[in-house]
Design a protein around this motif. Structure first.
Motif, PDB file in Angstrom:
ATOM      1  N   GLY A 229     -24.003  55.551  23.559  1.00  0.00           N
ATOM      2  CA  GLY A 229     -25.120  56.501  23.538  1.00  0.00           C
ATOM      3  C   GLY A 229     -26.469  55.846  23.361  1.00  0.00           C
ATOM      4  O   GLY A 229     -26.746  54.808  23.958  1.00  0.00           O
ATOM      5  N   VAL A 254     -16.842  59.698  29.318  1.00  0.00           N
ATOM      6  CA  VAL A 254     -16.598  59.802  30.756  1.00  0.00           C
ATOM      7  C   VAL A 254     -15.800  58.567  31.182  1.00  0.00           C
ATOM      8  O   VAL A 254     -15.675  57.614  30.429  1.00  0.00           O
ATOM      9  N   ASP A 264     -31.755  54.099  33.978  1.00  0.00           N
ATOM     10  CA  ASP A 264     -32.871  54.768  34.657  1.00  0.00           C
ATOM     11  C   ASP A 264     -32.703  56.288  34.617  1.00  0.00           C
ATOM     12  O   ASP A 264     -33.675  57.033  34.454  1.00  0.00           O
TER      13      ASP A 264
HETATM   14  P1  ATP Z   1     -28.375  49.854  33.901  1.00  0.00           P
HETATM   15  O1  ATP Z   1     -29.149  48.592  33.666  1.00  0.00           O
HETATM   16  O2  ATP Z   1     -27.031  49.637  34.512  1.00  0.00           O
HETATM   17  O3  ATP Z   1     -29.152  50.937  34.539  1.00  0.00           O
HETATM   18  P2  ATP Z   1     -28.601  49.996  31.111  1.00  0.00           P
HETATM   19  O4  ATP Z   1     -27.935  48.721  30.727  1.00  0.00           O
HETATM   20  O5  ATP Z   1     -30.055  50.088  31.202  1.00  0.00           O
HETATM   21  O6  ATP Z   1     -27.988  50.455  32.483  1.00  0.00           O
HETATM   22  P3  ATP Z   1     -26.870  51.382  29.265  1.00  0.00           P
HETATM   23  O7  ATP Z   1     -27.246  51.232  27.845  1.00  0.00           O
HETATM   24  O8  ATP Z   1     -25.703  50.616  29.767  1.00  0.00           O
HETATM   25  O9  ATP Z   1     -28.186  51.132  30.137  1.00  0.00           O
HETATM   26  O10 ATP Z   1     -26.603  52.892  29.597  1.00  0.00           O
HETATM   27  C1  ATP Z   1     -27.615  53.864  29.586  1.00  0.00           C
HETATM   28  C2  ATP Z   1     -27.047  55.180  29.155  1.00  0.00           C
HETATM   29  O11 ATP Z   1     -26.043  55.564  30.087  1.00  0.00           O
HETATM   30  C3  ATP Z   1     -26.375  55.175  27.808  1.00  0.00           C
HETATM   31  O12 ATP Z   1     -27.312  55.380  26.775  1.00  0.00           O
HETATM   32  C4  ATP Z   1     -25.392  56.324  27.954  1.00  0.00           C
HETATM   33  O13 ATP Z   1     -26.062  57.558  27.758  1.00  0.00           O
HETATM   34  C5  ATP Z   1     -24.982  56.234  29.416  1.00  0.00           C
HETATM   35  N1  ATP Z   1     -23.766  55.441  29.580  1.00  0.00           N
HETATM   36  C6  ATP Z   1     -23.692  54.141  29.969  1.00  0.00           C
HETATM   37  N2  ATP Z   1     -22.410  53.726  29.979  1.00  0.00           N
HETATM   38  C7  ATP Z   1     -21.663  54.774  29.586  1.00  0.00           C
HETATM   39  C8  ATP Z   1     -20.256  54.995  29.376  1.00  0.00           C
HETATM   40  N3  ATP Z   1     -19.362  54.027  29.571  1.00  0.00           N
HETATM   41  N4  ATP Z   1     -19.852  56.216  28.968  1.00  0.00           N
HETATM   42  C9  ATP Z   1     -20.735  57.213  28.750  1.00  0.00           C
HETATM   43  N5  ATP Z   1     -22.064  57.065  28.915  1.00  0.00           N
HETATM   44  C10 ATP Z   1     -22.534  55.877  29.328  1.00  0.00           C
END
Ligand code: ATP
Length: 318
Positions: A229, A254, A264
Motif C-alpha cells: 500500500g 490482487v 503513476d
Molecule cells: P511503477 O514504477 O511500476 O509504476 P512504483 O514502483 O512506482 O510502480 P509501487 O510502490 O510498486 O510503485 O506501487 C504503487 C502502488 O500500486 C502501491 O502503492 C499499491 O497501491 C499498488 N500496488 C503495487 N503492487 C501491488 C500489489 N502487488 N498488490 C496490490 N497493489 C499493488
C-alpha cells in the motif's frame, strides 16, 4: 479550463517477450509510456482530464503515441512534435531476480528538448494542480523547462507535485540526489518509492523516509510500498493535515499481472482525490484502489479504471 496540468515525457516502452538479460531478448511488445503520460491518461479515466504538455518526434512512434493519448482521452493541443529529434525509446528487460532494467535510447530525443515557457502562463490560468516528474530533469533544456514550470506554477498559486521516478541509467550529466533536492524544494507534494530515495543519505522505515522528504520543503510526502500500500506524511503547512502526522493504507489483495505504471496510477488517484478535497485517509484508499486495479493487466494504460470501476472494486474488496 482543466484543473490539473501534467508535463513531461511520453515514450515507447518495449517490453520483453521473454525473461533474462536484454542481449538475449528477441522480441518485444510496444507500449505507450513515460510516467507523466501514464499519469495524464489515468487522470482522464478518472474524469479529471488534465492539460498535458509533452514533446515527441515527428516520426511513426510519435504518431502512435499522439494517437494513443487522443484515444485515451488526453487532449493533444500541447503535444509538441519535434521535426528534428526522435521519440524516446526504452527497452525493458528482467534480470534473474526479476528486477526491471532499462536500456534507454534518449540522446537528445524529443522530450529532452522541451523548452522553458513551452507552456505559457495563460495555460496555467485556472490550474489548481501541476504535476511533473524527475526524468525530464536529467537533460537540458527539459531540465530548465521543468524547473521553470514548477516555479511559475507556484507563483500562479497551484499545488505542485513531483515524482522522482529514479532511473539511474539516465543520470549522466547531472547529479541525481542534488537534482531531487532542488525539485523537492519547489514542490508542495512529493510522491516517491523507497527505491527513489535509495541514493539519499537517509534510512529507516517508510515513515522516516517520508519525513526526510518533508525536511526538504514539501508539506506532504507520499510513499508507495508495492503490495503493502502507501502512506502519507504531512507537515504543519499542509492543507490536508489530519490529527495524525502519518496516515497509512495497507493496499488491496490482487493478483498482479504487470505493475508497470502502478505508481503513476496511484499519483493520478491522489491528485484526483485531493483536488476533490477528500481527506487523506480516503485519498490513500482511493489511490491504492486505482493502482491495484491497474496491476491486473499487462501495460501501464491497459487496465486503468474509471470512477465506477474503482467504486465496484472497493465494494467487492470490503
Ligand atoms: P511503477 O514504477 O511500476 O509504476 P512504483 O514502483 O512506482 O510502480 P509501487 O510502490 O510498486 O510503485 O506501487 C504503487 C502502488 O500500486 C502501491 O502503492 C499499491 O497501491 C499498488 N500496488 C503495487 N503492487 C501491488 C500489489 N502487488 N498488490 C496490490 N497493489 C499493488
Amino acid at each position: 479550463s482543466p484543473r490539473v496540468v501534467v508535463a513531461g515525457e511520453t515514450l515507447i516502452d518495449f517490453l520483453p517477450n521473454s525473461e533474462g538479460p536484454l542481449s538475449g531478448v528477441e522480441s518485444f511488445t510496444r507500449r505507450a509510456g513515460g510516467a507523466p503520460a501514464n499519469v495524464a491518461v489515468a487522470l482522464a479515466h478518472l474524469d479529471e482530464t488534465p492539460r498535458f504538455w509533452t514533446r515527441i518526434g515527428e516520426d511513426p512512434f510519435g504518431d502512435f503515441l499522439e494517437d494513443t493519448l487522443r484515444k485515451r482521452g488526453v487532449p493533444t493541443d500541447h503535444v509538441e512534435r519535434d521535426p528534428v529529434a526522435k521519440t524516446t525509446l526504452a527497452f525493458v528487460a528482467h534480470d534473474e531476480d526479476a528486477e526491471r532494467g532499462f536500456s534507454f535510447y534518449r540522446d537528445e530525443t524529443a522530450d529532452t528538448r522541451m523548452q522553458p515557457g513551452g507552456l505559457a502562463d495563460e495555460d496555467l490560468e485556472g490550474a489548481e494542480w501541476v504535476h511533473v516528474g524527475g526524468v525530464t530533469l536529467a537533460d537540458e533544456p527539459s531540465r530548465e523547462a521543468t524547473f521553470d514550470l514548477m516555479r511559475r506554477a507556484r507563483e500562479a498559486g497551484a499545488t505542485v507535485s513531483f515524482d522522482p521516478n529514479a532511473r539511474p541509467e539516465l543520470w549522466e550529466t547531472f547529479d541525481y540526489v542534488g537534482s531531487m533536492r532542488e525539485a523537492f524544494g519547489l514542490a508542495d507534494v512529493v510522491k516517491a518509492t523507497p527505491e527513489d530515495l535509495a541514493a539519499f543519505d537517509v534510512s529507516g522505515d517508510p515513515s522516516e523516509l517520508a519525513h526526510a522528504i518533508l525536511d526538504e520543503g514539501p508539506h506532504t510526502a507520499l510513499l508507495t510500498l508495492g503490495g503493502d500500500g502507501s502512506l502519507a506524511a504531512t507537515s504543519d503547512g499542509s492543507p490536508w493535515t489530519s490529527d495524525l502526522s502519518v496516515v497509512e493504507h495497507g493496499g488491496y489483495e490482487v493478483t498482479p499481472v504487470d505493475t508497470t505504471g502502478a505508481g503513476d496510477a496511484f499519483t493520478a488517484g491522489v491528485i484526483a482525490a485531493l483536488v476533490g478535497d477528500e481527506p487523506l485517509s480516503e485519498v490513500l484508499a482511493f489511490a491504492n484502489a486505482v493502482a491495484a486495479v491497474t496491476t491486473t493487466a499487462a501495460g501501464a494504460m491497459t487496465a486503468l479504471p474509471d470512477r465506477e470501476a474503482v467504486r465496484a472494486f472497493r465494494e467487492e474488496q470490503s
